[in-house]
Design an enzyme around this catalytic site. Structure first.
Site, PDB file in Angstrom:
ATOM      1  N   GLY A  19       8.919   2.038   8.165  1.00  0.00           N
ATOM      2  CA  GLY A  19       8.337   2.476   6.898  1.00  0.00           C
ATOM      3  C   GLY A  19       7.851   1.342   5.999  1.00  0.00           C
ATOM      4  CB  SER A  20       7.041  -2.253   6.477  1.00  0.00           C
ATOM      5  OG  SER A  20       5.975  -2.231   7.392  1.00  0.00           O
ATOM      6  CG  HIS A 110      -4.381   1.900  16.394  1.00  0.00           C
ATOM      7  ND1 HIS A 110      -3.333   2.506  17.047  1.00  0.00           N
ATOM      8  CD2 HIS A 110      -4.931   1.043  17.285  1.00  0.00           C
ATOM      9  CE1 HIS A 110      -3.252   2.016  18.274  1.00  0.00           C
ATOM     10  NE2 HIS A 110      -4.208   1.139  18.444  1.00  0.00           N
TER      11      HIS A 110
END
Ligand code: GRF
Length: 195
Positions: A19-20, A110
């Site tokens: 979750g950075s 991505h």
């Protein structure tokens, strides 16, 4: 509730991992008048992003596979007034009902320069290993609209980084994360402002 709050876009962040990126997006919109992160959806119990949701007091939803396959939680998101969906390291494919409910309102990041090094199974370290194995001189990030295929929708933004001889996949991953954190929140804001 102030007039501004009524107009604020509610963002749902979908993530499966640490979750950075989610943290950077939350931080960015804390001081922003057009949108706020109001929901974090995760399919992995115990994922780091759920700890972020708790600390940031943002409603979490633990995704249950059967329900997700039915409609991707589209009805739930609409009930919550979600206007925009951000995939930040979310490893499940987005089902058609969710795509249909949020046309050009779902974006993904991505960790490579699509259309190369994308598609099923190409995530995390697998991407960086493939890029280095192919002796690429550059890699980077791609932010794109989400359609029913993995890593396939119209590209919104790309940024590149150089790969030095001898760079390991971990070193490349660090360069990519820096690019993600530098660009993703601002690009999300730009896309929301365009709607
Ligand atoms: C990022 O590398 C992103 O490009 C990919 O998944 C990773 C998520 O990392 N889609 P984090 O969980 O935000 O740290």
């Amino acid at each position: 509730m102030s007039q501004f709050n009524k107009m604020k876009q509610k963002i749902a962040v979908f993530a499966s991992g640490a979750g950075s990126n989610a943290q950077k997006i939350i931080d960015h919109f804390k001081t922003n008048e057009i949108a706020e992160v109001s929901l974090i959806a995760c399919n992995k119990p115990g994922a780091g992003v759920l700890a972020i949701a708790e600390r940031e007091q943002i409603e979490p939803i633990l995704i249950e596979r059967e329900q997700y396959k039915k409609d991707g939680y589209a009805a739930f998101l609409q009930e919550k007034g979600i206007g925009f969906v951000v995939l930040a390291g979310f490893l499940l494919k987005i089902p058609q009902p969710l795509i249909d409910a949020y046309p050009r309102k779902i974006v993904n990041i991505h960790p490579a320069l699509l259309p190369n090094y994308g598609g099923k199974g190409m995530y995390g370290a697998f991407v960086h290993q493939a890029v280095i194995a192919n002796q690429e001189k550059q890699s980077g990030i791609t932010i794109h609209y989400v359609d029913e295929h993995y890593d396939h929708g119209d590209i919104i933004f790309q940024a590149t980084c150089d790969i030095e001889p001898g760079d390991s996949p971990e070193q490349l991953a660090r360069k990519i994360h820096l690019l993600e954190h530098a660009h993703f929140p601002a690009i999300i804001e730009q896309v929301i402002r365009q709607h």
